[in-house]
Scaffold this active site. Structure first.
Site, PDB file in Angstrom:
ATOM      1  N   ARG A   1       0.810  -1.218   0.000  1.00  0.00           N
ATOM      2  CA  ARG A   1       0.000   0.000   0.000  1.00  0.00           C
ATOM      3  C   ARG A   1       0.846   1.272   0.000  1.00  0.00           C
ATOM      4  O   ARG A   1       0.322   2.370  -0.182  1.00  0.00           O
ATOM      5  CB  ARG A   1      -1.015  -0.009   1.140  1.00  0.00           C
ATOM      6  CG  ARG A   1      -0.437  -0.255   2.495  1.00  0.00           C
ATOM      7  CD  ARG A   1      -1.529  -0.351   3.534  1.00  0.00           C
ATOM      8  NE  ARG A   1      -2.259   0.895   3.684  1.00  0.00           N
ATOM      9  CZ  ARG A   1      -1.759   2.005   4.202  1.00  0.00           C
ATOM     10  NH1 ARG A   1      -0.510   2.045   4.623  1.00  0.00           N
ATOM     11  NH2 ARG A   1      -2.498   3.082   4.294  1.00  0.00           N
TER      12      ARG A   1
ATOM     13  N   ASP B   1      -2.797   8.943   7.130  1.00  0.00           N
ATOM     14  CA  ASP B   1      -3.541   8.286   8.204  1.00  0.00           C
ATOM     15  C   ASP B   1      -2.991   8.774   9.526  1.00  0.00           C
ATOM     16  O   ASP B   1      -1.783   8.914   9.664  1.00  0.00           O
ATOM     17  CB  ASP B   1      -3.280   6.759   8.202  1.00  0.00           C
ATOM     18  CG  ASP B   1      -4.014   6.037   7.103  1.00  0.00           C
ATOM     19  OD1 ASP B   1      -4.673   6.716   6.302  1.00  0.00           O
ATOM     20  OD2 ASP B   1      -3.909   4.804   7.065  1.00  0.00           O
TER      21      ASP B   1
END
Ligand code: 9D3
Length: 237
Positions: free
Chosen positions: A157, A172
């Protein structure tokens, strides 16, 4: 392009995992190439033996050195300065995986993930052929396959072009070193419980402030260790 080779006695465990979601997309997009290798393909005896009894006695079996070192050297070459691959052994004795290590791994060009099974791996494999031992945490699994999948997914990712939204990789709150606060979607009231009003207000600054405060509060209650670390990293910047 990141290349990952996995050495395992259970290559079939990886099939659906490698075809699905982020990892599947990473491979289809050409950002990631993953191959599995059956350790038994590197044995030379009739029974394709990969384990043997421990010297000194004791329960269980140990992975014997010859097939493992053959496999690692076939994929990564001999250990040393001119090796371009990083060889990682998934092992309960390893250093615990964290996001900083994942970021380092994602910056490599070639990883070889070696999955341990049984009670462990002959120490000479580690000394002669492994660069780093990695654990995914303090609980007992049956082998390194699930930990190898955790490494592959965490790394995939981060590769450029794999996540649709490039911001979701780095921003995040976890990747800022914090936990996330609570999240909500429709309906606005579910079984008598309403979504916090600020999230419906349309006031983006107020939403951002509320989320940051919730993230800090969740982290303070559940993972104060992360808060201290984030504080120090903030000081460095
Ligand atoms: C209960 C058996 N243990 C005491 C003799 C040692 C042990 C050996 C092999 C415990 C687990 C395993 C198999 N685990 C892994 O190979 C492993 C693992 C893990 O169990 N937890 C977290 N990360 C990892 S990475 C590889």
């Amino acid at each position: 392009m990141l290349r990952i080779d996995v050495v395992t006695i259970f290559p079939e465990l990886f099939g659906a995992f490698l075809r699905t979601s982020i990892v599947g997309i990473g491979r289809e997009s050409g950002a990631l190439e993953v191959s599995t290798h059956d350790l038994r393909g590197f044995t030379t005896d009739r029974h394709r033996t990969v384990d043997d009894a421990p010297y000194g006695g004791g329960p269980g079996m140990v992975m014997k050195p010859e097939p493992l070192v053959e496999a690692i050297e076939a994929l990564a070459g001999p250990k040393g300065a001119q090796r371009t691959a990083r060889v990682l052994l998934l092992s309960p004795q390893g250093e615990t995986l964290d996001q900083a290590r994942v970021v380092q791994m994602a910056g490599q060009q070639h990883l070889v993930l070696v999955c341990g099974r049984y009670e462990g791996v002959d120490q000479r494999v580690i000394d002669l052929a492994v660069d780093e031992e990695i654990s995914i945490g303090d609980y007992v699994l049956s082998g390194g396959e699930v930990p190898a999948m955790a490494v592959i997914e965490a790394v995939a990712r981060l590769l450029p072009g794999v996540l649709g939204n490039p911001e979701s990789a780095g921003s995040d709150s976890f990747e800022q070193g914090l936990l996330e606060g609570p999240q909500y979607t429709r309906p606005a009231v579910f079984r008598g419980r309403a979504v916090p009003e600020v999230l419906l207000s349309g006031n983006h600054a107020a939403v951002a402030r509320w989320r940051a405060e919730q993230a800090r509060e969740t982290t303070r209650r559940r993972r104060p260790d992360l808060l201290r670390r984030a504080g120090r990293e903030g000081d460095e910047r």
